[in-house]
Design a protein around this motif. Structure first.
Motif, PDB file in Angstrom:
ATOM      1  N   PHE A  43    -103.948  -5.173 -20.781  1.00 22.99           N
ATOM      2  CA  PHE A  43    -103.235  -6.221 -21.492  1.00 22.99           C
ATOM      3  C   PHE A  43    -104.379  -7.476 -21.551  1.00 22.99           C
ATOM      4  O   PHE A  43    -104.546  -8.094 -22.414  1.00 22.99           O
ATOM      5  N   SER A  44    -105.303  -7.507 -20.629  1.00 24.42           N
ATOM      6  CA  SER A  44    -105.904  -8.633 -20.422  1.00 24.42           C
ATOM      7  C   SER A  44    -107.163  -8.470 -21.379  1.00 24.42           C
ATOM      8  O   SER A  44    -107.687  -9.438 -21.983  1.00 24.42           O
ATOM      9  N   LYS A  45    -107.498  -7.265 -21.654  1.00 26.90           N
ATOM     10  CA  LYS A  45    -108.576  -6.909 -22.754  1.00 26.90           C
ATOM     11  C   LYS A  45    -108.028  -7.283 -24.260  1.00 26.90           C
ATOM     12  O   LYS A  45    -108.649  -7.483 -25.063  1.00 26.90           O
ATOM     13  N   LYS A  46    -106.615  -6.495 -24.508  1.00 27.50           N
ATOM     14  CA  LYS A  46    -106.293  -6.442 -25.798  1.00 27.50           C
ATOM     15  C   LYS A  46    -105.181  -7.224 -26.359  1.00 27.50           C
ATOM     16  O   LYS A  46    -104.759  -7.207 -27.219  1.00 27.50           O
ATOM     17  N   ASN A  47    -104.554  -7.996 -25.222  1.00 32.87           N
ATOM     18  CA  ASN A  47    -103.742  -8.947 -25.448  1.00 32.87           C
ATOM     19  C   ASN A  47    -102.341  -8.179 -25.713  1.00 32.87           C
ATOM     20  O   ASN A  47    -101.479  -8.694 -26.568  1.00 32.87           O
ATOM     21  N   ARG A  48    -102.203  -6.746 -25.663  1.00 32.00           N
ATOM     22  CA  ARG A  48    -100.674  -6.203 -25.718  1.00 32.00           C
ATOM     23  C   ARG A  48    -100.533  -5.169 -24.775  1.00 32.00           C
ATOM     24  O   ARG A  48    -101.621  -4.571 -24.125  1.00 32.00           O
TER      25      ARG A  48
END
Ligand code: CTP
Length: 131
Positions: A43-48
């Motif tokens: 989530f923190s890398k790809k925002n999903r």
């Protein structure tokens, strides 16, 4: 002495590009160790959120014949610790990461493989949404 290879990734919606990189990584040595990004890290890398949760992604990677050890990667900042903990001789990644891990050259060999063209998890999700 047996040669240990480490690689990292999310491996969500498992596809042929993932098979190819893991097969190439395995071909560099005797033992392949794979760090699978936690749901939170993804989530923190790809925002999903990933489509498959970390438990499922770990199980899929563990089932591959050329993978020997799998663990959950909780933090990008801990790469050096993971490399040392698993006593990896080589860190191998796809070339979308080219240059990004050269700092670890002091403790292991760093190798980048060309990505398999025309496929990615993000693209599969986008295409699936349009159907
Ligand atoms: N990879 C590859 N070829 C592809 C896709 C991924 O070699 N076509 C490699 C990446 O370089 C990385 C590993 O597979 O070393 C895991 O990548 P990951 O980010 O999980 O997969 P992607 O399909 O790139 O995911 P996304 O589209 O969400 O970035």
């Amino acid at each position: 002495m047996s040669k240990r290879i480490i690689t990292f990734g999310t491996f969500d919606v498992f596809h042929i590009g993932h098979v190819n990189i893991l097969e190439r990584c395995a071909s560099l040595g005797d033992t392949l160790i794979v760090g699978v990004s936690s749901d939170q890290l993804n989530f923190s890398k790809k925002n999903r959120n990933p489509i498959y949760d970390q438990e499922s992604r770990v199980k899929i990677i563990q089932s591959l014949k050329f993978v020997d050890e799998v663990f959950v990667e909780h933090s990008l900042e801990k790469k050096r610790e993971y490399i040392e903990f698993f006593k990896a001789d080589v860190l191998a990644m796809g070339d979308d990461w080219k240059g990004k891990f050269d700092e670890f050259n002091d403790i292991c060999e760093v190798v980048y493989f060309p990505r398999t063209p025309s496929i990615s998890t993000t693209e599969i999700i986008e295409i699936t949404k349009q159907i």
